[in-house]
Design a protein around this motif. Structure first.
Motif, short mmCIF file in Angstrom:
data_model
loop_
_atom_site.label_atom_id
_atom_site.label_comp_id
_atom_site.label_asym_id
_atom_site.label_seq_id
_atom_site.Cartn_x
_atom_site.Cartn_y
_atom_site.Cartn_z
N LEU A 297 0.83 -1.20 0.00
CA LEU A 297 0.00 0.00 0.00
C LEU A 297 0.87 1.26 0.00
O LEU A 297 0.53 2.28 -0.59
CB LEU A 297 -0.85 -0.04 1.27
N LEU A 298 2.00 1.18 0.65
CA LEU A 298 2.94 2.31 0.72
C LEU A 298 3.61 2.55 -0.63
O LEU A 298 3.90 3.69 -0.99
CB LEU A 298 4.00 1.99 1.79
N THR A 299 3.84 1.47 -1.37
CA THR A 299 4.59 1.52 -2.64
C THR A 299 5.80 2.48 -2.58
O THR A 299 5.79 3.54 -3.22
CB THR A 299 3.70 1.90 -3.86
N PRO A 300 6.81 2.10 -1.82
CA PRO A 300 8.00 2.96 -1.70
C PRO A 300 8.67 3.12 -3.06
O PRO A 300 8.75 2.16 -3.84
CB PRO A 300 8.92 2.18 -0.76
N LYS A 301 9.13 4.32 -3.34
CA LYS A 301 9.80 4.55 -4.62
C LYS A 301 11.29 4.73 -4.38
O LYS A 301 11.71 5.04 -3.27
CB LYS A 301 9.19 5.77 -5.30
N ASP A 302 12.02 4.53 -5.45
CA ASP A 302 13.48 4.66 -5.39
C ASP A 302 13.89 5.98 -4.75
O ASP A 302 13.36 7.03 -5.11
CB ASP A 302 13.99 4.58 -6.84
N ARG A 303 14.80 5.91 -3.79
CA ARG A 303 15.40 7.09 -3.14
C ARG A 303 14.46 7.89 -2.26
O ARG A 303 14.86 8.94 -1.72
CB ARG A 303 16.02 8.05 -4.18
N GLU A 304 13.21 7.47 -2.12
CA GLU A 304 12.33 8.20 -1.20
C GLU A 304 12.84 8.05 0.22
O GLU A 304 13.39 7.01 0.59
CB GLU A 304 10.91 7.61 -1.25
N ARG A 305 12.61 9.10 1.02
CA ARG A 305 12.96 9.02 2.45
C ARG A 305 11.72 8.57 3.23
O ARG A 305 10.69 9.23 3.18
CB ARG A 305 13.41 10.40 2.95
N ILE A 306 11.88 7.44 3.92
CA ILE A 306 10.71 6.88 4.61
C ILE A 306 11.04 6.63 6.08
O ILE A 306 12.13 6.15 6.42
CB ILE A 306 10.26 5.57 3.90
N LEU A 307 10.09 6.97 6.93
CA LEU A 307 10.23 6.72 8.36
C LEU A 307 9.38 5.50 8.72
O LEU A 307 8.17 5.47 8.43
CB LEU A 307 9.74 7.94 9.16
N ASP A 308 10.00 4.49 9.31
CA ASP A 308 9.27 3.30 9.77
C ASP A 308 9.03 3.48 11.28
O ASP A 308 9.93 3.29 12.09
CB ASP A 308 10.10 2.05 9.47
N LEU A 309 7.80 3.84 11.61
CA LEU A 309 7.45 4.22 12.98
C LEU A 309 7.02 2.98 13.78
O LEU A 309 6.00 2.35 13.47
CB LEU A 309 6.31 5.25 12.91
N GLY A 310 7.84 2.63 14.78
CA GLY A 310 7.57 1.41 15.55
C GLY A 310 8.10 0.21 14.80
O GLY A 310 7.39 -0.76 14.56
N CYS A 311 9.38 0.27 14.43
CA CYS A 311 9.97 -0.70 13.48
C CYS A 311 10.25 -2.06 14.11
O CYS A 311 10.56 -3.02 13.40
CB CYS A 311 11.26 -0.13 12.89
N GLY A 312 10.18 -2.18 15.44
CA GLY A 312 10.47 -3.47 16.08
C GLY A 312 11.87 -3.94 15.71
O GLY A 312 12.84 -3.18 15.77
N THR A 313 11.98 -5.21 15.30
CA THR A 313 13.29 -5.79 15.02
C THR A 313 13.77 -5.53 13.59
O THR A 313 14.77 -6.10 13.17
CB THR A 313 13.28 -7.30 15.33
N GLY A 314 13.05 -4.71 12.85
CA GLY A 314 13.59 -4.15 11.61
C GLY A 314 13.31 -4.91 10.31
O GLY A 314 13.77 -4.51 9.25
#
Ligand code: BEZ
Length: 257
Positions: free
Chosen positions: A31-48
């Protein structure tokens, strides 16, 4: 991490017993569909694990979590990625992000208004907020039986230590709109989730996630309470030799306008 409503995280056990969290999270990445080089924050990332999955799609990701044990494990798992200990209710970065992503974490942050205000600050104009977490009615049977068992065992005051926030679509969309977000989609759906380890699945889940409810209760009493919860939930949640958690997810996509 000293507040009574916060859980104590065993990052190893979390990964071993509850790996479904990351598996289901893959849908939210779609749903997020991350794109190349975008800066993304993973909030509550747990073990990554999902931070890594997002990075593999070409984005620059920063994973944050309030639990130091989780961040230590995430750094061990993925030393090439960036992780920081940070409280989602008090987000502070100087740089902004193209998107904020969050899976199975926001129900641990009871001050939703602060979280949403922080996400807003973190996002660039037109940035997206894509999140999935427990929504209204999440783990309803489990919560009811925890409350009943605490009450019957003589610890009714512990019911107030409930560490979770499970909002309805209306409530959460309203908070997002009040902040200025445009809510593009919001969905509430059931996801009955099988727990690992057939016989002790529910007790393991309670030990991992429901600890705040049992604060200051002697261990032998906790054992009795866990058995009572298990006994009373069995009809609904033990199906063909497997324990299930009656998860209900709230999935939202919102844009900063
Ligand atoms: C959840 O993912 O919905 C959840 C996990 C642990 C405790 C409560 C809810």
């Amino acid at each position: 991490m000293n507040e009574p409503t916060q859980n104590v995280w065993n990052a190893n056990l979390y990964d071993r017993e509850h790996d479904f969290v990351a598996r289901y999270g893959k849908d939210v990445i779609e749903l997020l569909t991350p794109k190349d080089r975008e800066r993304i924050l993973d909030l509550g990332c747990g073990t990554g694990h999902l931070t890594r999955a997002i990075a593999e799609m070409g984005a620059e990701v920063l994973g944050i979590d309030r639990a130091k044990t989780m961040i230590e494990e995430a750094r061990k798992n993925y030393p090439q990625l960036h992780f920081e200990v940070m409280d989602g209710e008090n987000l502070t970065f100087s740089q902004q992000f193209d998107a904020v992503f969050s899976n199975a974490a926001l129900h641990w942050m009871k001050n939703a208004e602060s979280v949403i205000a922080g996400v807003w600050r973190m996002l660039k104009y037109k940035g997206r907020f894509v999140a999935e977490f427990g929504g209204k009615g999440n783990v309803e049977t489990i919560v009811r039986e925890i409350e009943n068992a605490l009450d019957r065992a003589g610890y009714p005051d512990n019911i107030a230590l409930n560490p979770w926030y499970f909002p309805s679509i209306g409530e959460y969309a309203n908070l997002l709109e009040k902040q200025g977000f445009e809510v593009r989609s919001a969905m509430l759906f059931d996801r009955l989730t099988p727990l690992k380890d057939t016989e002790t699945g529910l007790q393991n889940w309670l030990r991992m996630f429901a600890n705040p409810f049992f604060k200051d209760i002697p261990e032998e009493k906790v054992l009795e309470i866990l058995s009572a919860i298990e006994r009373e939930s069995r009809d609904r949640l033990y199906i063909e030799n497997t324990w299930f958690a009656d998860y209900r997810r709230l999935r939202v996509v919102a844009i900063k306008n």
